[in-house]
Write a protein that holds these residues in place. Structure first.
Motif, PDB file in Angstrom:
ATOM      1  N   VAL A  51       0.842  -1.204   0.000  1.00  0.00           N
ATOM      2  CA  VAL A  51       0.000   0.000   0.000  1.00  0.00           C
ATOM      3  C   VAL A  51       0.874   1.250   0.000  1.00  0.00           C
ATOM      4  O   VAL A  51       0.602   2.205  -0.730  1.00  0.00           O
ATOM      5  CB  VAL A  51      -0.972  -0.020   1.207  1.00  0.00           C
ATOM      6  N   GLY A  52       1.929   1.244   0.800  1.00  0.00           N
ATOM      7  CA  GLY A  52       2.843   2.388   0.815  1.00  0.00           C
ATOM      8  C   GLY A  52       3.550   2.576  -0.517  1.00  0.00           C
ATOM      9  O   GLY A  52       3.744   3.705  -0.977  1.00  0.00           O
ATOM     10  N   ALA A  54       2.388   1.611  -3.495  1.00  0.00           N
ATOM     11  CA  ALA A  54       1.403   2.084  -4.470  1.00  0.00           C
ATOM     12  C   ALA A  54       1.112   3.564  -4.268  1.00  0.00           C
ATOM     13  O   ALA A  54       0.989   4.327  -5.229  1.00  0.00           O
ATOM     14  CB  ALA A  54       0.116   1.268  -4.342  1.00  0.00           C
ATOM     15  N   ARG A  55       1.025   3.986  -3.013  1.00  0.00           N
ATOM     16  CA  ARG A  55       0.793   5.403  -2.743  1.00  0.00           C
ATOM     17  C   ARG A  55       1.979   6.238  -3.199  1.00  0.00           C
ATOM     18  O   ARG A  55       1.816   7.337  -3.721  1.00  0.00           O
ATOM     19  CB  ARG A  55       0.555   5.600  -1.262  1.00  0.00           C
ATOM     20  N   GLY A  56       3.176   5.713  -2.999  1.00  0.00           N
ATOM     21  CA  GLY A  56       4.361   6.430  -3.461  1.00  0.00           C
ATOM     22  C   GLY A  56       4.398   6.565  -4.973  1.00  0.00           C
ATOM     23  O   GLY A  56       4.842   7.581  -5.501  1.00  0.00           O
ATOM     24  N   LEU A  58       1.711   6.717  -6.907  1.00  0.00           N
ATOM     25  CA  LEU A  58       0.664   7.666  -7.290  1.00  0.00           C
ATOM     26  C   LEU A  58       1.035   9.100  -6.939  1.00  0.00           C
ATOM     27  O   LEU A  58       0.662  10.031  -7.661  1.00  0.00           O
ATOM     28  CB  LEU A  58      -0.659   7.291  -6.619  1.00  0.00           C
ATOM     29  N   ASP A  59       1.734   9.305  -5.846  1.00  0.00           N
ATOM     30  CA  ASP A  59       2.111  10.658  -5.418  1.00  0.00           C
ATOM     31  C   ASP A  59       3.393  11.141  -6.064  1.00  0.00           C
ATOM     32  O   ASP A  59       3.789  12.285  -5.856  1.00  0.00           O
ATOM     33  CB  ASP A  59       2.288  10.706  -3.901  1.00  0.00           C
ATOM     34  N   THR A  60       4.031  10.318  -6.827  1.00  0.00           N
ATOM     35  CA  THR A  60       5.323  10.599  -7.469  1.00  0.00           C
ATOM     36  C   THR A  60       6.335  11.122  -6.456  1.00  0.00           C
ATOM     37  O   THR A  60       6.931  12.183  -6.629  1.00  0.00           O
ATOM     38  CB  THR A  60       5.171  11.598  -8.640  1.00  0.00           C
ATOM     39  N   THR A  61       6.519  10.383  -5.382  1.00  0.00           N
ATOM     40  CA  THR A  61       7.541  10.741  -4.395  1.00  0.00           C
ATOM     41  C   THR A  61       8.880  10.188  -4.837  1.00  0.00           C
ATOM     42  O   THR A  61       9.028   9.687  -5.958  1.00  0.00           O
ATOM     43  CB  THR A  61       7.167  10.174  -3.004  1.00  0.00           C
ATOM     44  N   THR A  66       9.928   4.639  -2.567  1.00  0.00           N
ATOM     45  CA  THR A  66       8.875   3.808  -3.152  1.00  0.00           C
ATOM     46  C   THR A  66       9.371   2.382  -3.386  1.00  0.00           C
ATOM     47  O   THR A  66       8.672   1.417  -3.057  1.00  0.00           O
ATOM     48  CB  THR A  66       8.393   4.424  -4.482  1.00  0.00           C
TER      49      THR A  66
END
Length: 91
Positions: A51-52, A54-56, A58-61, A66
């Protein structure tokens, strides 16, 4: 009155290994794949890492963070699958 020579003063410990019921638990025993702790650790690592990651994405961190989170998720998935395979083989 004479005191017994074998009597120990209060608060002192005997020499040698501890008695069988008072040994501290082994870390590898706690994280062994056959214990339920291994399954819980694997599931938490899998869910949190994937989940972390995937969020990374999507947020382009930062890509290293990521990929690290995705790596933890994949490691947790492997730990969970190996626990399930061990459980099936034993039962």
């Amino acid at each position: 009155m004479k005191r017994s020579a074998r009597r120990q003063p209060t608060g002192s410990r005997r020499a040698g290994p501890p008695p069988p019921g008072r040994r501290s638990p082994n870390l590898w025993h706690a994280l062994r794949l056959r214990s339920s702790r291994g399954l819980v650790l694997g599931v938490f690592m899998c869910v949190g890492g994937l989940v972390g990651g995937a969020r990374g994405l999507l947020d382009t961190t930062e890509i290293r963070m990521t990929l690290g989170l995705l790596g933890i998720g994949v490691l947790g998935l492997g730990l969970t699958v190996s626990w399930i395979v061990t459980y099936i083989q034993e039962h």
